[in-house]
Scaffold this motif. Structure first.
Motif, short mmCIF file in Angstrom:
data_model
loop_
_atom_site.label_atom_id
_atom_site.label_comp_id
_atom_site.label_asym_id
_atom_site.label_seq_id
_atom_site.Cartn_x
_atom_site.Cartn_y
_atom_site.Cartn_z
N GLU A 238 0.82 -1.22 0.00
CA GLU A 238 0.00 0.00 0.00
C GLU A 238 0.85 1.27 0.00
OE1 GLU A 238 -3.23 -0.06 -0.65
OE2 GLU A 238 -2.79 -2.19 -0.83
N LYS A 239 2.00 1.21 0.65
CA LYS A 239 2.89 2.38 0.65
C LYS A 239 3.41 2.66 -0.75
CE LYS A 239 6.93 4.36 2.96
NZ LYS A 239 8.01 4.13 3.96
N MET A 240 3.75 1.62 -1.50
CA MET A 240 4.23 1.78 -2.86
C MET A 240 3.11 2.28 -3.77
SD MET A 240 6.64 -1.62 -3.11
CE MET A 240 7.50 -1.20 -4.63
N ILE A 241 1.89 1.81 -3.51
CA ILE A 241 0.73 2.31 -4.27
C ILE A 241 0.55 3.80 -4.01
CG2 ILE A 241 -1.78 2.21 -4.46
CD1 ILE A 241 -0.58 -0.14 -5.81
N GLU A 242 0.69 4.22 -2.76
CA GLU A 242 0.57 5.65 -2.43
C GLU A 242 1.64 6.47 -3.15
OE1 GLU A 242 0.64 6.35 1.76
OE2 GLU A 242 -1.02 4.99 2.17
N THR A 243 2.87 5.95 -3.19
CA THR A 243 3.95 6.64 -3.90
C THR A 243 3.63 6.76 -5.38
OG1 THR A 243 5.59 5.78 -2.34
CG2 THR A 243 6.41 6.56 -4.45
N LEU A 244 3.09 5.70 -5.97
CA LEU A 244 2.70 5.72 -7.38
C LEU A 244 1.62 6.76 -7.62
CD1 LEU A 244 3.07 4.30 -10.14
CD2 LEU A 244 1.23 2.73 -9.45
N GLN A 245 0.62 6.79 -6.77
CA GLN A 245 -0.47 7.75 -6.91
C GLN A 245 0.02 9.18 -6.78
OE1 GLN A 245 -4.55 6.91 -5.41
NE2 GLN A 245 -4.11 8.50 -3.91
N LYS A 246 0.92 9.41 -5.83
CA LYS A 246 1.47 10.75 -5.62
C LYS A 246 2.25 11.23 -6.84
CE LYS A 246 4.44 13.39 -2.47
NZ LYS A 246 5.30 13.32 -1.24
N ASN A 247 3.04 10.34 -7.44
CA ASN A 247 3.87 10.71 -8.59
C ASN A 247 3.06 10.87 -9.88
OD1 ASN A 247 7.12 10.52 -8.18
ND2 ASN A 247 6.06 9.26 -6.68
N LEU A 248 2.07 10.01 -10.06
CA LEU A 248 1.27 10.08 -11.28
C LEU A 248 0.15 11.11 -11.18
CD1 LEU A 248 0.92 6.31 -12.28
CD2 LEU A 248 2.62 7.98 -13.05
N LYS A 249 -0.15 11.53 -9.92
CA LYS A 249 -1.21 12.51 -9.68
C LYS A 249 -2.55 12.05 -10.25
CE LYS A 249 1.81 16.56 -9.39
NZ LYS A 249 3.07 15.78 -9.32
N ILE A 250 -2.86 10.79 -9.99
CA ILE A 250 -4.13 10.23 -10.42
C ILE A 250 -4.52 9.14 -9.43
CG2 ILE A 250 -3.07 8.46 -11.90
CD1 ILE A 250 -5.39 8.95 -13.87
#
Length: 285
Positions: A238-250
């Protein structure tokens, strides 16, 4: 059970086979069995016997051609002609998959060598003996999209994407108004899920690819922004998913399969259904 109504979808996921056995007799898919096995432990299995066997083809083994036609008339024939003329050799050596989109007279044409499909499917064909059955192969990203659009709850708006992160590659599909509009694969950094720097490189490469694809789709008539990305991965916590969401802004979410498709005997088992999404998509007719 009448095996004439059974379709078997077989997906090689990082060396492990994920299999969906689906009955089509009732007019809607009924998932009869979900099977998992390693290649070295496969000695034949009665649940792999069926009227139709379809395997996933690695994304990098598929040729994709984008075709826009002046009208819908004889579209399949015209797209196939475009695919055949691009080959430079006899079309009899290839299989074709023609995908219509919700965009104006715009099609995806997929081409794969028959020899590759035969090699991938051979172990599973042999166990069926003399039974009369059909075989086929589909681009992994296409099966991913078909599995998602057929079996999952749709909460991503009109325009979304699905990304299946494997060990070495990711399958990626874009959909618009419940139709596939683009497909691709992405090579991944070695051990990206255990290395922060490698994961950041993966995110940068994915973002670059998404931007390129979205710009092309915008030119072809999609005027709205991508609303959501659905992610499948046993490697991303879930932490990696959060990082992905933050970087992709979606918004990033995990897909949810409708349990109504699952037979009663399977509903109480702890099955990681998202790992079977490609196998399920292979059964979509």
């Amino acid at each position: 059970m009448n095996n004439n109504s059974i379709t078997i979808g077989i997906d090689n996921r990082d060396g492990t086979y994920f299999v969906a056995r689906v009955d089509q007799t009732k007019g809607r898919p009924d998932i009869k069995a979900l099977i998992r096995f390693d290649e070295e432990h496969f000695n034949g299995h009665h649940l792999l016997e069926g009227n139709r066997i379809v395997v996933s083809i690695p994304d990098n083994q598929i040729m994709i051609k984008y075709v826009r036609l002046p009208s819908f008339d004889n579209a399949d024939l015209k797209v196939r002609f475009e695919l055949e003329t691009a080959l430079g050799e006899t079309p009899e050596n290839y299989l074709f998959d023609i995908i219509p989109t919700k965009l104006d007279n715009y099609y995806l044409g997929l081409t794969v060598r028959k020899a590759l499909t035969h090699t991938l499917i051979k172990p599973f064909v042999q166990q069926n003996g003399d039974i009369n059955f059909s075989t086929g192969g589909t681009m992994r990203a296409a099966a991913l999209a078909r599995g998602f659009l057929t079996y999952c709850q749709q909460s991503g708006g009109e325009f979304g994407a699905i990304v299946d992160f494997g060990n070495r590659t990711a399958s990626i599909a874009f959909y618009y108004k419940q139709q596939i509009v683009d497909l691709c694969g992405l090579p991944l950094e070695t051990n990206y899920f255990n290395d922060t720097d490698a994961y950041q490189k993966v995110i940068i490469e994915l973002k670059t690819l998404l931007n390129f694809k979205l710009a092309a789709l915008q030119e072809n008539g999609i005027s709205i922004p991508l609303s959501k990305i659905f992610v499948i991965s046993e490697f991303l916590d879930e932490k990696m998913i959060e990082t992905l969401q933050k970087n992709l802004k979606i918004e990033i979410a995990r897909p949810e399969i409708h349990t109504g498709f699952i037979s009663e005997q399977n509903k109480n088992h702890e099955i990681p259904l998202d790992k079977y999404l490609v196998a399920l998509g292979l059964t979509v007719i």
